[in-house]
Write an enzyme that holds these catalytic residues in place. Structure first.
Site, short mmCIF file in Angstrom:
data_model
loop_
_atom_site.label_atom_id
_atom_site.label_comp_id
_atom_site.label_asym_id
_atom_site.label_seq_id
_atom_site.Cartn_x
_atom_site.Cartn_y
_atom_site.Cartn_z
CE LYS A 142 -28.82 11.10 11.63
NZ LYS A 142 -29.96 10.75 10.70
CG HIS B 296 -34.56 10.54 19.39
ND1 HIS B 296 -33.74 9.47 19.02
CD2 HIS B 296 -34.75 11.09 18.10
CE1 HIS B 296 -33.71 9.42 17.76
NE2 HIS B 296 -34.41 10.47 17.18
CB SER C 298 -24.47 10.60 11.64
OG SER C 298 -25.75 10.21 11.13
#
Ligand code: A3P
Length: 288
Positions: free
Chosen positions: A45, A100, A130
């Site tokens: 995010k 990630h 988010s």
């Protein structure tokens, strides 16, 4: 992909059906990094997909054919996922590969390569907001019971891919490495064109002014929101429940102010100060 179960690998929560012990071990120990690979690394995010779009448009010198033809998550797959291994094999070179992963779990073969990493960070308060919205819609997240509970988990590092603080501190250990470039979501918002020029310079890509114009235009929030190959509407509803939220949600800085109470903000700030006190780099939101 279904289920909302997490499992812990090396102390970090991952998602069942998206990751496996095998895919994570492969990503760390066996994945062969190539010298011309470009890694797009983020904490979830933080602007991952925005950077995918920017990097793709730079790769094709502003040509939008791929942007309009191939879903964004196939143009730059997450190499640590179960499907990532095969998806990465299908990429044209230079490969733009998303991840990630925290620093300590990243591909070991990177160390001896000439590959490059672009690390995008975002104000953790906006990352949290988010993430909070996305967690309602994306089936791999545990549905938040309340904003407070979700915040407690976030601040404790009990989120998918672990602690935001550890992620940033881990990756920023690379900040003096010439193969590493870091940028923030906020800088992209403030001066997208200037950021695109900096990214091109880092990648050693020279683009004509018109090509730069196209990169800037086609990676704007509005164009991406309207592009079904960028806005995630092609994801099946058992994975992303489109009735519960859109991937291209707001795309602004400071939305946290609409969600945090004064008390929540104070607690968040306290944890932030404590966790980040040893990072010798001032980040955008520390100064603005
Ligand atoms: P919001 O939920 O705050 O709107 P990621 O790609 O890492 O999952 O990050 C998603 C966030 O980036 C979402 O934030 C999304 O709206 C925002 N985003 C995606 N493309 C963007 C763009 N072109 N400009 C601004 N924000 C963008």
């Amino acid at each position: 992909m279904m289920g909302k179960e997490n499992f812990v690998h090396k102390g970090t929560p991952f998602a069942v059906n998206v990751h496996s012990e095998e895919s994570l071990n492969y990503a760390e120990n066996e994945f062969p990094v190539l010298d011309d690979d470009i890694f797009n690394v983020t904490y979830p995010k933080s602007g991952t997909n925005w950077m995918i779009e920017i990097l793709n448009l730079i790769k094709y010198k502003g040509d939008t054919t791929m942007s309009n033809r191939v879903p964004i998550y196939e143009r730059s797959p997450w190499y640590e996922t179960i499907f990532g291994k095969e998806q990465v094999k299908a990429l044209n070179h230079p490969r733009i590969i998303s991840s990630h992963l925290p620093y300590h779990m990243f591909a070991k073969s990177f160390s001896k390569s000439k590959a490059k990493i672009i690390y995008t960070m975002r104000n953790p308060k906006d990352v949290f907001v988010s993430n909070y919205h996305f967690a309602h819609a994306l089936q791999i997240f545990k549905e938040p019971k309340s904003l407070q509970e979700h915040m407690d988990n976030f601040l404790q590092g009990n989120s998918l891919y672990g602690s935001w603080f550890d992620h940033v501190k881990g990756w920023m250990q690379m900040k003096e490495d010439r193969r590493f470039f870091y940028i923030t979501y906020e800088e992209l918002q403030q001066d997208l064109r200037g950021c695109v020029l900096r990214i091109c310079k880092f990648l050693g890509q020279e683009l004509e002014d018109e090509a730069i114009d196209s990169v800037v235009k086609n990676s704007s929030f509005k164009v991406m929101k309207d592009n079904k190959m960028a806005n995630w509407t092609t994801i099946p509803s058992d994975v992303l429940d489109h009735s519960k939220g859109s991937f291209m949600r707001k795309g602004v800085c400071g939305d946290w102010k609409n969600y945090f109470t004064v008390a929540q903000n104070e607690i968040f700030d306290d944890v932030y100060q404590e966790q980040m006190k040893d990072l010798n780099t001032k980040l955008f939101w520390d100064e603005n």
